[in-house]
Scaffold this motif. Structure first.
Motif, PDB file in Angstrom:
ATOM      1  N   LEU B  50     -92.636   1.548  -9.988  1.00 26.70           N
ATOM      2  CA  LEU B  50     -92.112   0.518 -10.899  1.00 26.70           C
ATOM      3  C   LEU B  50     -92.416   0.873 -12.351  1.00 26.70           C
ATOM      4  CD1 LEU B  50     -93.269  -2.568  -8.795  1.00 26.70           C
ATOM      5  CD2 LEU B  50     -90.886  -1.954  -9.254  1.00 26.70           C
ATOM      6  N   ARG B  51     -93.599   1.395 -12.582  1.00 24.00           N
ATOM      7  CA  ARG B  51     -93.992   1.765 -13.951  1.00 24.00           C
ATOM      8  C   ARG B  51     -93.083   2.881 -14.472  1.00 24.00           C
ATOM      9  NH1 ARG B  51     -98.975   2.012 -12.914  1.00 24.00           N
ATOM     10  NH2 ARG B  51     -99.236   4.252 -12.668  1.00 24.00           N
ATOM     11  N   ALA B  52     -92.834   3.884 -13.602  1.00 21.44           N
ATOM     12  CA  ALA B  52     -91.980   5.006 -14.015  1.00 21.44           C
ATOM     13  C   ALA B  52     -90.544   4.540 -14.251  1.00 21.44           C
ATOM     14  CB  ALA B  52     -92.019   6.107 -12.959  1.00 21.44           C
ATOM     15  N   CYS B  53     -90.078   3.647 -13.406  1.00 21.58           N
ATOM     16  CA  CYS B  53     -88.671   3.231 -13.498  1.00 21.58           C
ATOM     17  C   CYS B  53     -88.420   2.269 -14.646  1.00 21.58           C
ATOM     18  CB  CYS B  53     -88.239   2.529 -12.212  1.00 21.58           C
ATOM     19  SG  CYS B  53     -88.044   3.615 -10.838  1.00 21.58           S
ATOM     20  N   PHE B  54     -89.321   1.338 -14.832  1.00 21.64           N
ATOM     21  CA  PHE B  54     -89.017   0.237 -15.752  1.00 21.64           C
ATOM     22  C   PHE B  54     -89.945   0.169 -16.960  1.00 21.64           C
ATOM     23  CE2 PHE B  54     -87.875  -1.247 -11.393  1.00 21.64           C
ATOM     24  CZ  PHE B  54     -86.508  -1.092 -11.539  1.00 21.64           C
ATOM     25  N   GLY B  55     -91.080   0.850 -16.907  1.00 24.04           N
ATOM     26  CA  GLY B  55     -91.982   0.907 -18.052  1.00 24.04           C
ATOM     27  C   GLY B  55     -92.385  -0.452 -18.606  1.00 24.04           C
ATOM     28  N   GLY B  56     -92.430  -1.458 -17.739  1.00 20.55           N
ATOM     29  CA  GLY B  56     -92.866  -2.784 -18.186  1.00 20.55           C
ATOM     30  C   GLY B  56     -91.776  -3.620 -18.818  1.00 20.55           C
ATOM     31  N   ASP B  57     -90.553  -3.111 -18.860  1.00 19.94           N
ATOM     32  CA  ASP B  57     -89.439  -3.857 -19.477  1.00 19.94           C
ATOM     33  C   ASP B  57     -89.045  -5.012 -18.548  1.00 19.94           C
ATOM     34  OD1 ASP B  57     -86.927  -4.799 -20.262  1.00 19.94           O
ATOM     35  OD2 ASP B  57     -86.330  -2.855 -21.069  1.00 19.94           O
ATOM     36  N   SER B  58     -89.409  -6.218 -18.943  1.00 20.91           N
ATOM     37  CA  SER B  58     -89.247  -7.355 -18.024  1.00 20.91           C
ATOM     38  C   SER B  58     -87.788  -7.656 -17.717  1.00 20.91           C
ATOM     39  CB  SER B  58     -89.943  -8.599 -18.577  1.00 20.91           C
ATOM     40  OG  SER B  58     -89.415  -8.924 -19.838  1.00 20.91           O
ATOM     41  N   ARG B  59     -86.895  -7.355 -18.669  1.00 20.78           N
ATOM     42  CA  ARG B  59     -85.474  -7.622 -18.406  1.00 20.78           C
ATOM     43  C   ARG B  59     -84.943  -6.719 -17.305  1.00 20.78           C
ATOM     44  NH1 ARG B  59     -82.635  -7.991 -24.067  1.00 20.78           N
ATOM     45  NH2 ARG B  59     -82.735  -5.759 -23.745  1.00 20.78           N
ATOM     46  N   ARG B  60     -85.330  -5.450 -17.378  1.00 13.32           N
ATOM     47  CA  ARG B  60     -84.861  -4.500 -16.358  1.00 13.32           C
ATOM     48  C   ARG B  60     -85.511  -4.780 -15.009  1.00 13.32           C
ATOM     49  NH1 ARG B  60     -86.123   1.025 -18.060  1.00 13.32           N
ATOM     50  NH2 ARG B  60     -84.889   1.644 -16.264  1.00 13.32           N
ATOM     51  N   VAL B  61     -86.778  -5.185 -15.033  1.00 11.49           N
ATOM     52  CA  VAL B  61     -87.453  -5.543 -13.775  1.00 11.49           C
ATOM     53  C   VAL B  61     -86.746  -6.734 -13.137  1.00 11.49           C
ATOM     54  CG1 VAL B  61     -89.588  -6.485 -12.788  1.00 11.49           C
ATOM     55  CG2 VAL B  61     -89.696  -4.633 -14.460  1.00 11.49           C
ATOM     56  N   ALA B  62     -86.416  -7.734 -13.959  1.00 12.21           N
ATOM     57  CA  ALA B  62     -85.757  -8.936 -13.436  1.00 12.21           C
ATOM     58  C   ALA B  62     -84.397  -8.592 -12.848  1.00 12.21           C
ATOM     59  CB  ALA B  62     -85.617  -9.969 -14.550  1.00 12.21           C
ATOM     60  N   ARG B  63     -83.669  -7.708 -13.502  1.00 11.97           N
ATOM     61  CA  ARG B  63     -82.337  -7.324 -13.024  1.00 11.97           C
ATOM     62  C   ARG B  63     -82.443  -6.577 -11.683  1.00 11.97           C
ATOM     63  NH1 ARG B  63     -78.400  -3.049 -15.802  1.00 11.97           N
ATOM     64  NH2 ARG B  63     -76.445  -3.706 -14.890  1.00 11.97           N
ATOM     65  N   ALA B  64     -83.433  -5.693 -11.602  1.00  9.87           N
ATOM     66  CA  ALA B  64     -83.614  -4.943 -10.355  1.00  9.87           C
ATOM     67  C   ALA B  64     -84.055  -5.873  -9.232  1.00  9.87           C
ATOM     68  CB  ALA B  64     -84.635  -3.831 -10.557  1.00  9.87           C
ATOM     69  N   ALA B  65     -84.948  -6.824  -9.554  1.00  6.55           N
ATOM     70  CA  ALA B  65     -85.416  -7.771  -8.531  1.00  6.55           C
ATOM     71  C   ALA B  65     -84.245  -8.601  -8.017  1.00  6.55           C
ATOM     72  CB  ALA B  65     -86.503  -8.676  -9.112  1.00  6.55           C
ATOM     73  N   ARG B  66     -83.392  -9.012  -8.921  1.00  4.55           N
ATOM     74  CA  ARG B  66     -82.208  -9.780  -8.521  1.00  4.55           C
ATOM     75  C   ARG B  66     -81.285  -8.927  -7.641  1.00  4.55           C
ATOM     76  NH1 ARG B  66     -79.579 -14.258 -11.139  1.00  4.55           N
ATOM     77  NH2 ARG B  66     -77.367 -14.336 -10.720  1.00  4.55           N
ATOM     78  N   GLY B  67     -81.096  -7.677  -8.055  1.00 10.36           N
ATOM     79  CA  GLY B  67     -80.270  -6.759  -7.259  1.00 10.36           C
ATOM     80  C   GLY B  67     -80.838  -6.585  -5.865  1.00 10.36           C
TER      81      GLY B  67
END
Lengths: 80, 310
Positions: B50-67
């Motif tokens: 998760l750290r490598a993919c999203f680097g803490g960017d909460s918007r991208r994490v939220a989008r991936a979680a939704r996906g």
């Protein structure tokens, strides 16, 4: 049948709890086996019973059975 | 600039769990359950991913979680239909390509993040990854591998794992989807391997040029109308002294699954017909059936070319 009466056999089947009493305040902490997999099973079984698919926003607003009843009411399935 | 959380050990996993739970109450429980099942190594590996993919960017994490959530829900909807029909919905490779692989919104919003996260959140997918690390990667020791092929890269997840396992090798991925190519190249770059990797857009059902000592094809053959034809081409791409990692999904409908495998023996027969010898295999189920219903399964095969070096 009102929505609670239609939901009760679904909940009992998904959670393998034949005596489960479904009320609007019922939430995951009250039911053994209410984990993420069974939550998806529950959602899909309710969709099959009522004949629609939940939106992501509807799923996000669902924290207990009362929230679910509000969604069903908004979709025209009557009140409990 | 998008909001970020401080990035430290475990922080990315907590951020993901919180995002999934906020958007989909109850689904966040999968993190706790996976932690109980697989323990700290799972948490460390997933946190690093998760750290490598999203680097803490909460918007991208939220989008991936939704996906991930919608991908999982779609899969279960199809699984329930499949329990009744025991058939995949009829679809040609061209139809699947148009509906899925070439559909930008579906690929980037749902399909690719869903599959990527499923490697950690679906128990059978994580066990397949464990099999890869525990049983396949050790076989690469001492094998001189200047280049490997990943045919049908999808998210690029296994490409990146191979690049990490083979520090001296270059990787070549092949996929029909430009969205997979972009996603995979980003994923590989996030791991720091961009200079050793490239993806070529190609119809993976056609024979591709060249051979490699390591060939990987993860969950591709169930997407095809004629898996044997593809497997024969794949066998031709594997150096006689090399080793391959091939996986497939069984009794697991998806928007783009065409070829239904009911049991692992059928895959073994196809591998043999294509010219492979199976050295080792692992089959895993997504969950325990409740009433003898078919459940989604994966099977992973470590293979060599028949008649190749032992």
């Amino acid at each position: 049948m009102n929505p609670i009466e239609r939901l009760t056999p679904i909940f009992r089947d998904v959670f393998e709890a034949p005596d489960l009493v479904v009320t609007s305040g019922l939430k995951a902490d009250d039911v053994r086996n209410w984990d993420s997999l069974n939550h998806i099973n529950l959602v899909v079984a309710i969709e099959a019973e009522f004949g629609f698919e939940f939106t992501a926003d509807e799923l996000g607003s669902m924290t207990n059975v009362g929230d679910l009843l509000k969604i069903l009411e908004a979709r025209g399935f009557g009140t409990a | 600039m998008s909001p970020t959380h401080p990035v430290s050990a475990g922080a990315s996993l907590r951020q993901f769990e919180s995002s999934l739970s906020e958007q989909f109450p109850y689904l966040g429980r999968i993190v706790e359950r996976s932690m109980e099942t697989f323990g700290p190594p799972w948490a460390e590996r997933f946190d690093a991913e998760l750290r490598a993919c999203f680097g803490g960017d909460s918007r991208r994490v939220a989008r991936a979680a939704r996906g991930y959530a919608m991908f999982s829900l779609d899969a279960m909807r199809l699984q329930k239909k499949f329990e009744k029909t025991r058939r995949y919905e009829p679809k040609s490779y061209e139809q699947a390509s148009a509906e899925v692989y070439l559909n930008r919104d579906y690929m980037l919003d749902l399909y690719l993040p869903g599959i990527l996260l499923s490697h950690y959140l679906w128990p059978h997918h994580y066990r397949q990854l464990q099999f890869f690390h525990d049983r396949f990667v050790p076989r690469l020791d001492g094998l001189n591998v200047p280049e490997f092929f990943d045919v049908g890269v999808g998210t690029g997840f296994y490409s990146r794992n191979l690049l990490a396992a083979l520090p001296g090798a270059r990787g070549r991925g092949f996929d029909i989807s430009e969205h997979s190519k972009a996603f995979a190249e980003r994923l590989v770059a996030a791991g720091g391997f961009a200079d050793r990797y490239r993806v070529t857009l190609a119809d993976v059902t056609a024979r591709l040029a060249g051979t490699a000592r390591v060939v990987c094809s993860v969950e591709v053959i169930e997407h095809l109308e004629d898996p044997v034809r593809f497997l024969k081409a794949l066998a031709g791409m594997l150096d006689p002294a090399g080793v391959g990692f091939i996986t497939t999904a069984l009794t697991a409908p998806n928007a783009d699954h065409i070829y239904l495998y009911d049991d692992v023996g059928e895959v073994l027969e196809q591998l043999e017909e294509a010219g492979f010898e199976t050295v080792e295999l692992r089959e895993e189920a997504a969950y325990e059936p409740r009433r003898n219903e078919p459940v989604p399964r994966v099977a992973a095969f470590i293979v060599r070319r028949r008649g190749g070096a032992s």
